[in-house]
Design an enzyme around this catalytic site. Structure first.
Site, PDB file in Angstrom:
ATOM      1  N   ASP A  23      38.568   6.644  79.352  1.00 51.30           N
ATOM      2  CA  ASP A  23      38.545   5.372  78.626  1.00 51.30           C
ATOM      3  C   ASP A  23      37.436   5.432  77.581  1.00 51.30           C
ATOM      4  O   ASP A  23      36.272   5.632  77.929  1.00 51.30           O
ATOM      5  CB  ASP A  23      38.293   4.236  79.635  1.00 51.30           C
ATOM      6  CG  ASP A  23      38.148   2.890  78.955  1.00 51.30           C
ATOM      7  OD1 ASP A  23      38.589   2.753  77.797  1.00 51.30           O
ATOM      8  OD2 ASP A  23      37.603   1.967  79.604  1.00 51.30           O
ATOM      9  N   ASN A  25      37.100   2.895  75.091  1.00 56.11           N
ATOM     10  CA  ASN A  25      36.776   1.589  74.488  1.00 56.11           C
ATOM     11  C   ASN A  25      36.476   0.500  75.520  1.00 56.11           C
ATOM     12  O   ASN A  25      36.494  -0.694  75.202  1.00 56.11           O
ATOM     13  CB  ASN A  25      37.907   1.139  73.548  1.00 56.11           C
ATOM     14  CG  ASN A  25      39.205   0.896  74.312  1.00 56.11           C
ATOM     15  OD1 ASN A  25      39.309   1.254  75.488  1.00 56.11           O
ATOM     16  ND2 ASN A  25      40.168   0.276  73.667  1.00 56.11           N
ATOM     17  N   ASP A  27      37.987  -0.756  78.236  1.00 58.26           N
ATOM     18  CA  ASP A  27      38.928  -1.735  78.797  1.00 58.26           C
ATOM     19  C   ASP A  27      39.478  -1.287  80.154  1.00 58.26           C
ATOM     20  O   ASP A  27      40.384  -1.902  80.700  1.00 58.26           O
ATOM     21  CB  ASP A  27      40.074  -2.025  77.812  1.00 58.26           C
ATOM     22  CG  ASP A  27      40.900  -0.785  77.501  1.00 58.26           C
ATOM     23  OD1 ASP A  27      40.614   0.301  78.056  1.00 58.26           O
ATOM     24  OD2 ASP A  27      41.854  -0.896  76.696  1.00 58.26           O
ATOM     25  N   ASP A  31      42.631   6.287  77.001  1.00 61.71           N
ATOM     26  CA  ASP A  31      43.227   6.148  75.668  1.00 61.71           C
ATOM     27  C   ASP A  31      43.160   7.471  74.890  1.00 61.71           C
ATOM     28  O   ASP A  31      42.573   8.457  75.352  1.00 61.71           O
ATOM     29  CB  ASP A  31      42.540   5.023  74.898  1.00 61.71           C
ATOM     30  CG  ASP A  31      41.027   5.082  75.042  1.00 61.71           C
ATOM     31  OD1 ASP A  31      40.467   6.157  74.738  1.00 61.71           O
ATOM     32  OD2 ASP A  31      40.408   4.095  75.488  1.00 61.71           O
ATOM     33  N   ASP A 100      56.110  12.744  75.848  1.00 60.98           N
ATOM     34  CA  ASP A 100      57.073  12.411  76.887  1.00 60.98           C
ATOM     35  C   ASP A 100      58.148  11.552  76.235  1.00 60.98           C
ATOM     36  O   ASP A 100      57.861  10.472  75.722  1.00 60.98           O
ATOM     37  CB  ASP A 100      56.334  11.608  77.972  1.00 60.98           C
ATOM     38  CG  ASP A 100      56.907  11.801  79.350  1.00 60.98           C
ATOM     39  OD1 ASP A 100      58.143  11.763  79.467  1.00 60.98           O
ATOM     40  OD2 ASP A 100      56.122  11.978  80.293  1.00 60.98           O
ATOM     41  N   ASP A 202      62.296  12.854  80.098  1.00 60.80           N
ATOM     42  CA  ASP A 202      62.309  12.087  81.341  1.00 60.80           C
ATOM     43  C   ASP A 202      63.731  12.012  81.922  1.00 60.80           C
ATOM     44  O   ASP A 202      64.692  11.770  81.188  1.00 60.80           O
ATOM     45  CB  ASP A 202      61.792  10.683  81.009  1.00 60.80           C
ATOM     46  CG  ASP A 202      61.495   9.845  82.219  1.00 60.80           C
ATOM     47  OD1 ASP A 202      60.525  10.149  82.929  1.00 60.80           O
ATOM     48  OD2 ASP A 202      62.234   8.864  82.460  1.00 60.80           O
ATOM     49  N   GLU A 264      62.802  17.056  82.860  1.00 58.14           N
ATOM     50  CA  GLU A 264      62.553  16.622  84.243  1.00 58.14           C
ATOM     51  C   GLU A 264      63.885  16.624  84.987  1.00 58.14           C
ATOM     52  O   GLU A 264      64.759  15.818  84.687  1.00 58.14           O
ATOM     53  CB  GLU A 264      61.947  15.222  84.290  1.00 58.14           C
ATOM     54  CG  GLU A 264      61.576  14.837  85.724  1.00 58.14           C
ATOM     55  CD  GLU A 264      61.443  13.342  85.979  1.00 58.14           C
ATOM     56  OE1 GLU A 264      60.855  12.978  87.004  1.00 58.14           O
ATOM     57  OE2 GLU A 264      61.953  12.536  85.171  1.00 58.14           O
ATOM     58  N   HIS A 330      52.698  13.233  88.034  1.00 56.29           N
ATOM     59  CA  HIS A 330      52.286  11.838  88.227  1.00 56.29           C
ATOM     60  C   HIS A 330      53.179  11.072  89.198  1.00 56.29           C
ATOM     61  O   HIS A 330      52.971   9.889  89.407  1.00 56.29           O
ATOM     62  CB  HIS A 330      52.265  11.139  86.868  1.00 56.29           C
ATOM     63  CG  HIS A 330      53.635  11.092  86.240  1.00 56.29           C
ATOM     64  ND1 HIS A 330      54.301  12.232  85.802  1.00 56.29           N
ATOM     65  CD2 HIS A 330      54.485  10.070  86.020  1.00 56.29           C
ATOM     66  CE1 HIS A 330      55.483  11.887  85.337  1.00 56.29           C
ATOM     67  NE2 HIS A 330      55.617  10.588  85.454  1.00 56.29           N
ATOM     68  N   ASP A 331      54.190  11.743  89.734  1.00 55.28           N
ATOM     69  CA  ASP A 331      55.104  11.084  90.676  1.00 55.28           C
ATOM     70  C   ASP A 331      54.981  11.605  92.100  1.00 55.28           C
ATOM     71  O   ASP A 331      55.569  11.024  93.018  1.00 55.28           O
ATOM     72  CB  ASP A 331      56.564  11.322  90.231  1.00 55.28           C
ATOM     73  CG  ASP A 331      56.888  10.672  88.902  1.00 55.28           C
ATOM     74  OD1 ASP A 331      56.341   9.592  88.617  1.00 55.28           O
ATOM     75  OD2 ASP A 331      57.703  11.246  88.145  1.00 55.28           O
TER      76      ASP A 331
HETATM   77  C1  GLC Z   1      60.510   9.752  85.684  1.00 55.03           C
HETATM   78  C2  GLC Z   1      59.033   9.594  85.530  1.00 55.03           C
HETATM   79  C3  GLC Z   1      58.588   8.471  86.393  1.00 55.03           C
HETATM   80  C4  GLC Z   1      59.274   7.206  85.933  1.00 55.03           C
HETATM   81  C5  GLC Z   1      60.782   7.384  85.934  1.00 55.03           C
HETATM   82  C6  GLC Z   1      61.455   6.298  85.166  1.00 55.03           C
HETATM   83  O1  GLC Z   1      60.860  10.158  86.947  1.00 55.03           O
HETATM   84  O2  GLC Z   1      58.388  10.791  85.831  1.00 55.03           O
HETATM   85  O3  GLC Z   1      57.201   8.296  86.361  1.00 55.03           O
HETATM   86  O4  GLC Z   1      58.939   6.136  86.769  1.00 55.03           O
HETATM   87  O5  GLC Z   1      61.160   8.584  85.315  1.00 55.03           O
HETATM   88  O6  GLC Z   1      61.195   6.444  83.803  1.00 55.03           O
END
Ligand code: GLC
Length: 544
Positions: A23, A25, A27, A31, A100, A202, A264, A330-331
């Site tokens: 971060d 700034n 908040d 960023d 992404d 995605d 993905e 991240h999932d």
């Molecule tokens: C993909 C992303 C995930 C998101 C989902 C819907 O699986 O990696 O984080 O919630 O798509 O966009």
């Protein structure tokens, strides 16, 4: 034909979840300028490309994966000028930037959807998937959302349901409408014209839905936990025709130099491999440069399982198709949490020495673990919507702030600021600053491995051959070719110490990297001692 290896083949991809990196700034949300401030660090990791999770304007119902404008930058992350500055500096440092792209759905606040839902005869009505209610007034079929409940939401105003397999606010685009794909291709061109080097696509295997909208069959193997798994997704995933869409996307990338897309795709090998597309006369394929290979994220961390999977993946790859490996994102739960700190070192060593492009999720280079999220901080929609299984499916724990140092909030944001997610509890001991000067830290190991990989053609582009050492807990392989020295990688997944005779490979070798970061020097391969949880990268000395 020999094809020179390109950056997305030899290089390492580093995924940043922008909300959580730095971060700048005050908040409490990371960023673009924060990322820019950290480029020295990123560069010091010897990674070649940075992939940013979505940075576009969004109401943030799915933390940016609900895009309200594909060609803008969310003010939380900065401005388009900030983006341009970041891109320029990434390039100036000889690195690449991957965005992404979320083509399957938009936010319900995207202007396309606002038009679509405004009336049944709006020209954009069929840009989304609208269906009449079932005779009883309920949803048109049994399709389910990944985030809990039906995949359909009723729109009072126009009296129809729209499809969304994620949050209600993520209506799915209708790729059977002739104008939708061209609109998405224009989005791609917008960013490619700016100089972006590629896209992570995605849920690309879900882009098309079966046009009959039949109910999906019950899954007899459902374990009773996540309701989404109670159905077999034959009409919503990997549907015939999806490849035609991806081929069109690829054509756009091919209009530019050396751009790439990584898709993905959570599918077993046989289906996954189809996302490379068809072989072209020049030896390249015509769909994803890299269909993400997520096997290591899901499988039990046991040497026999991993060895078999690596060999199978190598065998299943279409001729000349380029492999890739991933430990986390991240999932999914963080690798250090799944396998423990010692094996996370082995995992990083394996990631950097297998054949194919590695992707590192931010924090894996220091062994970051899942954070513990107090109930009042839980924000991830699947967890909020389904509290009973939040501990199984919630993704907040893997999105906690990058652990920079031992100051409050791990140096992610100012002391008085409340970060959007709390730093993981172990940040005071597990952080970049603490590892920076420790020659045996995970970070030092990571840098050693990535440096070696970058220097050695055999490691970044050479061939792979498994070596059978007759021990269940050991995974060993050789990397070779391209005129460089040969390497032997020996990974111990277990707690035992092994004495191996690898003299069939070479008489002697030098240790180039060890997970303990304390072994060095020459070895006699007739008696190679591998300690518990130890991994070794050995340079084979040519036999005299
Ligand atoms: C993909 C992303 C995930 C998101 C989902 C819907 O699986 O990696 O984080 O919630 O798509 O966009």
């Amino acid at each position: 034909m020999t094809i020179a290896h390109l950056w997305w083949q030899k290089g390492i991809i580093y995924q940043i979840y922008p909300r959580s990196y730095q971060d700048s700034n005050g908040d409490g949300v990371g960023d673009l300028n924060g990322i820019r401030q950290r480029l020295d660090y990123i560069q010091s990791l010897n990674v070649d490309a940075v992939w940013l999770s979505p940075i576009y304007p969004s109401p943030m119902h799915d933390f940016g994966y609900d895009v309200a404008d594909y060609i803008g930058v969310h003010q939380l992350f900065g401005s388009m000028d900030d983006f341009d500055a970041l891109l320029e500096e990434v390039h100036a440092r000889g690195m690449k930037l991957i965005l992404d792209l979320v083509p399957n759905h938009t936010s319900d606040e995207h202007s396309w959807f606002l038009e679509s839902r405004s009336s049944r005869d709006n020209p954009k009505r069929d840009w989304y998937i609208w269906r009449d209610p079932a005779p009883d007034g309920g949803p048109p079929n049994n399709w389910l959302s990944f985030f809990g409940g039906p995949a359909w939401t009723f729109d009072e105003h126009t009296g129809q349901y729209y499809l969304h397999q994620f949050v209600t606010q993520q209506p799915e685009l209708n790729y059977r409408h002739p104008e939708v794909l061209p609109a998405m291709l224009d989005v791609m061109r917008f960013w490619l014209d700016k100089g972006v080097d590629g896209f992570r696509l995605d849920v690309i295997w879900m882009l098309l839905k079966d046009e009959n909208f039949y109910d999906e069959p019950a899954n007899p193997e459902w374990d009773g936990t996540d309701p989404k798994n109670s159905l077999i997704p034959i009409y919503t995933q990997n549907v015939d025709g999806v490849h035609d869409l991806i081929k069109e996307m690829r054509k756009v990338l091919d209009e530019y130099d050396e751009r790439m897309m990584v898709g993905e795709i959570y599918l077993a090998n046989a289906d996954l491999m189809t996302y490379y597309g068809s072989l072209r006369p020049d030896g390249t394929y015509d769909e994803c440069h890299l269909p993400f290979n997520f096997q290591l994220i899901n499988m039990p961390w046991e040497a026999p399982v991993v060895r078999k999977a690596v060999d199978q993946y190598e065998a299943d790859l279409p001729p000349g198709a380029w492999p890739n490996w991933v430990l986390g994102n991240h999932d999914r739960p963080r690798v250090a949490t799944r396998v423990g700190q010692e094996q996370a070192r082995v995992a990083n060593m394996m990631l950097m020495t297998l054949r194919g492009t590695p992707t590192t999720y931010y924090g894996e280079e220091i062994g970051m673990e899942n954070g513990r999220i107090p109930p009042e901080f839980i924000q991830d929609p699947p967890a909020v919507n389904q509290p009973e299984i939040a501990h199984l499916i919630g993704r907040d724990p893997v999105r906690t702030p990058m652990q920079w140092d031992s100051s409050p909030h791990a140096g992610f944001t100012g002391e008085e600021i409340t970060p959007w997610l709390p730093a993981a509890e172990n940040y005071q001991s597990l952080n970049v600053a603490a590892q920076e000067d420790d020659p045996t830290s995970m970070l030092s190991l990571y840098r050693r491995l990535t440096d070696l990989r970058r220097q050695e053609p055999a490691l970044n582009a050479g061939a792979y051959e498994r070596i059978d050492v007759g021990e269940n807990e050991i995974f060993a392989y050789r990397r070779f070719g391209l005129g460089s020295d040969d390497f032997l990688i020996v990974l111990n997944f277990g707690e035992g110490t092994y004495i191996l005779d690898l003299s069939s490979q070479a008489k002697t070798a030098s240790i180039e990297a060890s997970t303990s970061m304390s072994s060095a020097g020459q070895l006699n391969l007739r008696v190679l001692i591998v300690a518990a949880n130890e991994g070794l990268v050995l340079r084979l000395n040519p036999d005299q």
